[in-house]
Design a protein around this motif. Structure first.
Motif, PDB file in Angstrom:
ATOM      1  N   PRO A 141      -3.541  38.539  28.453  1.00  0.00           N
ATOM      2  CA  PRO A 141      -2.886  37.471  28.383  1.00  0.00           C
ATOM      3  C   PRO A 141      -3.494  36.251  28.596  1.00  0.00           C
ATOM      4  CG  PRO A 141      -1.616  38.942  30.159  1.00  0.00           C
ATOM      5  CD  PRO A 141      -3.212  39.550  29.273  1.00  0.00           C
ATOM      6  N   ASP A 142      -4.707  36.061  29.210  1.00  0.00           N
ATOM      7  CA  ASP A 142      -4.955  34.780  29.911  1.00  0.00           C
ATOM      8  C   ASP A 142      -6.516  34.748  28.629  1.00  0.00           C
ATOM      9  OD1 ASP A 142      -3.278  34.992  31.623  1.00  0.00           O
ATOM     10  OD2 ASP A 142      -4.894  35.514  32.975  1.00  0.00           O
ATOM     11  N   THR A 143      -6.040  35.343  27.582  1.00  0.00           N
ATOM     12  CA  THR A 143      -7.215  34.954  26.295  1.00  0.00           C
ATOM     13  C   THR A 143      -6.078  34.452  25.126  1.00  0.00           C
ATOM     14  OG1 THR A 143      -8.754  36.853  26.846  1.00  0.00           O
ATOM     15  CG2 THR A 143      -8.487  34.976  24.721  1.00  0.00           C
ATOM     16  N   ILE A 144      -6.647  32.688  25.654  1.00  0.00           N
ATOM     17  CA  ILE A 144      -6.171  32.089  24.918  1.00  0.00           C
ATOM     18  C   ILE A 144      -5.854  30.804  23.514  1.00  0.00           C
ATOM     19  CG2 ILE A 144      -3.842  31.878  27.162  1.00  0.00           C
ATOM     20  CD1 ILE A 144      -5.344  28.650  26.996  1.00  0.00           C
ATOM     21  N   VAL A 145      -5.649  30.833  23.176  1.00  0.00           N
ATOM     22  CA  VAL A 145      -6.463  29.541  21.168  1.00  0.00           C
ATOM     23  C   VAL A 145      -5.330  28.688  22.185  1.00  0.00           C
ATOM     24  CG1 VAL A 145      -6.293  29.055  18.964  1.00  0.00           C
ATOM     25  CG2 VAL A 145      -6.670  31.861  19.946  1.00  0.00           C
ATOM     26  N   ALA A 146      -6.564  26.989  22.591  1.00  0.00           N
ATOM     27  CA  ALA A 146      -6.394  26.219  23.329  1.00  0.00           C
ATOM     28  C   ALA A 146      -6.007  25.165  22.284  1.00  0.00           C
ATOM     29  CB  ALA A 146      -6.616  26.340  24.419  1.00  0.00           C
ATOM     30  N   TYR A 147      -5.308  24.165  22.299  1.00  0.00           N
ATOM     31  CA  TYR A 147      -4.976  22.881  21.601  1.00  0.00           C
ATOM     32  C   TYR A 147      -5.771  21.881  22.682  1.00  0.00           C
ATOM     33  CZ  TYR A 147       0.040  24.292  22.811  1.00  0.00           C
ATOM     34  OH  TYR A 147       0.799  24.619  22.739  1.00  0.00           O
ATOM     35  N   ASP A 148      -4.646  21.722  23.910  1.00  0.00           N
ATOM     36  CA  ASP A 148      -4.828  20.973  24.626  1.00  0.00           C
ATOM     37  C   ASP A 148      -6.139  21.080  25.364  1.00  0.00           C
ATOM     38  OD1 ASP A 148      -3.071  19.531  23.902  1.00  0.00           O
ATOM     39  OD2 ASP A 148      -1.946  19.425  24.914  1.00  0.00           O
ATOM     40  N   MET A 149      -7.228  19.753  26.301  1.00  0.00           N
ATOM     41  CA  MET A 149      -7.631  20.310  27.507  1.00  0.00           C
ATOM     42  C   MET A 149      -7.529  18.956  28.353  1.00  0.00           C
ATOM     43  SD  MET A 149     -11.396  19.160  27.045  1.00  0.00           S
ATOM     44  CE  MET A 149     -13.235  19.473  28.018  1.00  0.00           C
ATOM     45  N   ASN A 150      -7.384  19.438  30.002  1.00  0.00           N
ATOM     46  CA  ASN A 150      -7.283  17.814  30.518  1.00  0.00           C
ATOM     47  C   ASN A 150      -5.989  17.289  30.330  1.00  0.00           C
ATOM     48  OD1 ASN A 150      -8.943  19.172  31.933  1.00  0.00           O
ATOM     49  ND2 ASN A 150     -10.545  17.542  31.556  1.00  0.00           N
ATOM     50  N   ARG A 151      -4.762  17.958  28.836  1.00  0.00           N
ATOM     51  CA  ARG A 151      -3.777  17.398  29.281  1.00  0.00           C
ATOM     52  C   ARG A 151      -3.543  16.372  27.729  1.00  0.00           C
ATOM     53  NH1 ARG A 151       0.138  17.365  34.509  1.00  0.00           N
ATOM     54  NH2 ARG A 151      -1.519  19.516  35.342  1.00  0.00           N
ATOM     55  N   ARG A 152      -5.111  16.673  27.228  1.00  0.00           N
ATOM     56  CA  ARG A 152      -4.716  15.814  25.664  1.00  0.00           C
ATOM     57  C   ARG A 152      -5.148  16.807  24.880  1.00  0.00           C
ATOM     58  NH1 ARG A 152      -8.399  10.622  27.320  1.00  0.00           N
ATOM     59  NH2 ARG A 152      -7.916  10.946  24.855  1.00  0.00           N
ATOM     60  N   PRO A 153      -5.067  16.708  23.476  1.00  0.00           N
ATOM     61  CA  PRO A 153      -6.014  17.675  22.509  1.00  0.00           C
ATOM     62  C   PRO A 153      -7.084  17.571  22.815  1.00  0.00           C
ATOM     63  CG  PRO A 153      -4.408  15.735  20.956  1.00  0.00           C
ATOM     64  CD  PRO A 153      -4.581  15.223  22.676  1.00  0.00           C
ATOM     65  N   ILE A 154      -8.193  18.354  22.483  1.00  0.00           N
ATOM     66  CA  ILE A 154      -9.204  18.259  22.945  1.00  0.00           C
ATOM     67  C   ILE A 154     -10.333  17.776  22.208  1.00  0.00           C
ATOM     68  CG2 ILE A 154     -10.743  20.391  22.203  1.00  0.00           C
ATOM     69  CD1 ILE A 154      -8.836  22.994  22.639  1.00  0.00           C
ATOM     70  N   PRO A 155     -11.140  17.647  22.598  1.00  0.00           N
ATOM     71  CA  PRO A 155     -11.835  16.193  21.811  1.00  0.00           C
ATOM     72  C   PRO A 155     -12.783  17.183  20.983  1.00  0.00           C
ATOM     73  CG  PRO A 155     -12.411  15.782  24.602  1.00  0.00           C
ATOM     74  CD  PRO A 155     -11.290  17.305  23.874  1.00  0.00           C
TER      75      PRO A 155
END
Lengths: 355, 355
Positions: free
Chosen positions: A167-181
């Motif tokens: 469950p902790d393998t994620i598809v992330a879209y935010d990095m440090n609360r902003r869209p991933i650079p």
């Protein structure tokens, strides 16, 4: 010394290792926060950055599934999210410290950084597609590609099904609360807590479930421990980060005044949690426990440790530091040499002169 | 590989060695121009930056002179000017390469950069003040100060009269055709071509002619070669830069494809001019001459050298490079070890794997 000129900004910078492709280290000795600021997060690339037209608009899930699925950023943002503080460490971090020397991108100590990643559990997305009985691995493809070992290739890596379904393998879209650079994988990046960062595929555009074993140069040639200089005997894939630590202060070969010094650094592990950090001031003969500060709600996060040292005697000192995790693994004096220089986790060491 | 993502900027950064005071290296392996861009010029400080109110409004010339003189920036700019392309190299550049290790700011290879400096010959300014018969040295005081060896001190260094009166010793106000940036000595910086950079005093505010020998910690304690680990026997002041060179490409421990590679780098010297750069591809047994490109009108400037290598055979190679100057000095295999780690000029060396 504290005050600088009234309005003169003094700040650390990324440490350039190569420019084509871009590889830059985090100045880990000069980061005081648990979270690495975006502009100081290390950059590790195999290819040039994807062009604007190559940046994925959506993620396709296909292969050994009941139905193909295309997920837009908007859809992803509408699904239940989770935020994890996860350090990413390049498997080749500290490669330059191996003795005898090994060939490859010459990382010192800064091919690691930590961010808060927000996204959707991969298991949730795979359920939308319906993984078929008999699936074995999940392959992740990034939008970055280029000439590699004689062919044009995209960056592709796989995970065994059980790690993909964690469950902790994620598809992330935010990095440090902003869209991933853009340089860190915009809009989608796989985040695989605990594994070296080659698994956390950037610019994720395709997720393919397969019933067999994935082969590709970043899976079967690179990111493999080869214990022998010449032969491939005993080779093992690179997966979990080894337990490791870093001394941020003092800096190697610095001259300190007599008095109290707070030795400090980071410790982290890919398996279990860091449950002990020890410091030695007598050349690794005797060890004392450091104080550990870690957010208990973020078990993957870097443990920040400190040790108060009363430097009363002038002279030269060697300071060692070693971390131990909850499954009993400690940093070795001699890290396991391997031909491509992965997984360096030898006990950290700095030399200082007092007085 | 060349093309990066359409609009993604990839650039090198300064390499942070310490922040208080600020010490940052130039990424010398990634500078293609002869002139170092302003934002990548190395920074070496003993103290915090002068505050806005401490920045000199003028330079005072006093001491063993017939009349004290105050020179404003406006006055200086009205006097006959000269432009010199001069590399500045910190005496501690490459300190981290000494074996056994030495204590001090841990410079790798980038405590050097080159700029075009414009200003007025010091001899011209000293004539305005009228140096008295019997003068021996000239002392230069910067506006930077702080606690050092138990006392509050300004940064002060002296030159023997003959070096001070050399027409190429200038008080500069422009760096690369713009006012010197605040961090590099605005508004006035002494430039002493050929000497290690500790002589090129920043934020110059006072020039004092003296009839004796200047003493101060940056003159008699630091910036002194101590050849013995324990005793001060045989000590010598640090003055001229030693003949030296640097390999920019290839990077140490990189993997290269078979084919033609242009090995390249810099060479420089504080005395005479660089008149030979040699490259060895067989572990320093045989040497071949590199091609040197240098602006003949700028004799202090870094010589840029190249050597075309046909890497036809797979395998591991050690590439050496050594420079020789016009007075017959060459880089040694073993640089002279000294306690504070100054003047490292050992033959440059990188290891690469082909194929």
């Amino acid at each position: 010394m504290t005050a600088n000129g009234d309005n003169i900004k003094v700040k650390p910078h990324l440490l350039t290792v190569s420019l084509e492709p871009e590889n830059q280290e985090t100045p880990v000795h000069f980061i005081n926060e648990a979270i690495t600021p975006e502009d100081l997060f290390f950059k590790r690339n195999h290819f040039s950055y994807p062009t604007a037209s190559q940046i994925p608009q959506s993620i396709r899930i296909d292969g050994f599934v009941r139905r193909n699925v295309d997920l837009s950023l908007q859809t992803l943002r509408s699904l239940p999210a989770k935020s994890l503080v996860v350090p990413l460490e390049c498997a080749g971090n500290r490669r330059a410290l191996f003795d005898p020397g090994v060939y490859g991108v010459r990382w010192q100590r800064g091919a690691m950084s930590q961010a808060e990643w927000k996204g959707v559990s991969l298991i949730h997305l795979l359920r939308l597609a319906g993984v078929k009985e008999g699936a074995k691995e999940v392959v992740f493809e990034g939008a970055d590609s280029g000439e590699y070992k004689g062919k044009r290739r995209a960056y592709r890596r796989s995970l065994p099904l059980d790690k993909a379904l964690h469950p902790d393998t994620i598809v992330a879209y935010d990095m440090n609360r902003r869209p991933i650079p853009l340089k860190h994988g915009y809009p989608f990046r796989l985040i695989v807590p605990g594994w070296y960062a080659m698994a956390s595929v950037k610019w994720l555009q395709k997720i393919t479930v397969i019933p067999d074993t994935f082969e590709g140069p970043f899976q079967t040639d690179d990111y493999v421990y080869y214990p022998h200089p010449e032969s491939d005997d005993g080779k093992l894939p690179v997966t979990f980060m080894k337990v490791n630590s870093l001394i941020q202060y003092p800096i190697d070969y610095s001259v300190l005044e007599k008095g109290v010094h707070v030795i400090k650094g980071w410790a982290w592990t890919g398996e279990g949690t860091v449950n002990r950090v020890e410091v030695s001031l007598d050349g690794a003969r005797t060890w004392k426990s450091a104080r550990i500060r870690q957010d208990a709600s973020q078990p993957y996060s870097v443990a920040m440790w400190t040790y108060q040292w009363h430097a009363v005697q002038e002279g030269e000192y060697t300071i060692h530091c070693r971390a131990t995790n909850s499954i009993g693994q400690s940093q070795p004096v001699q890290p396991k040499w391997n031909r491509l220089g992965y997984g360096y986790n030898g006990i950290a060491c700095v030399r200082v002169k007092v007085g």
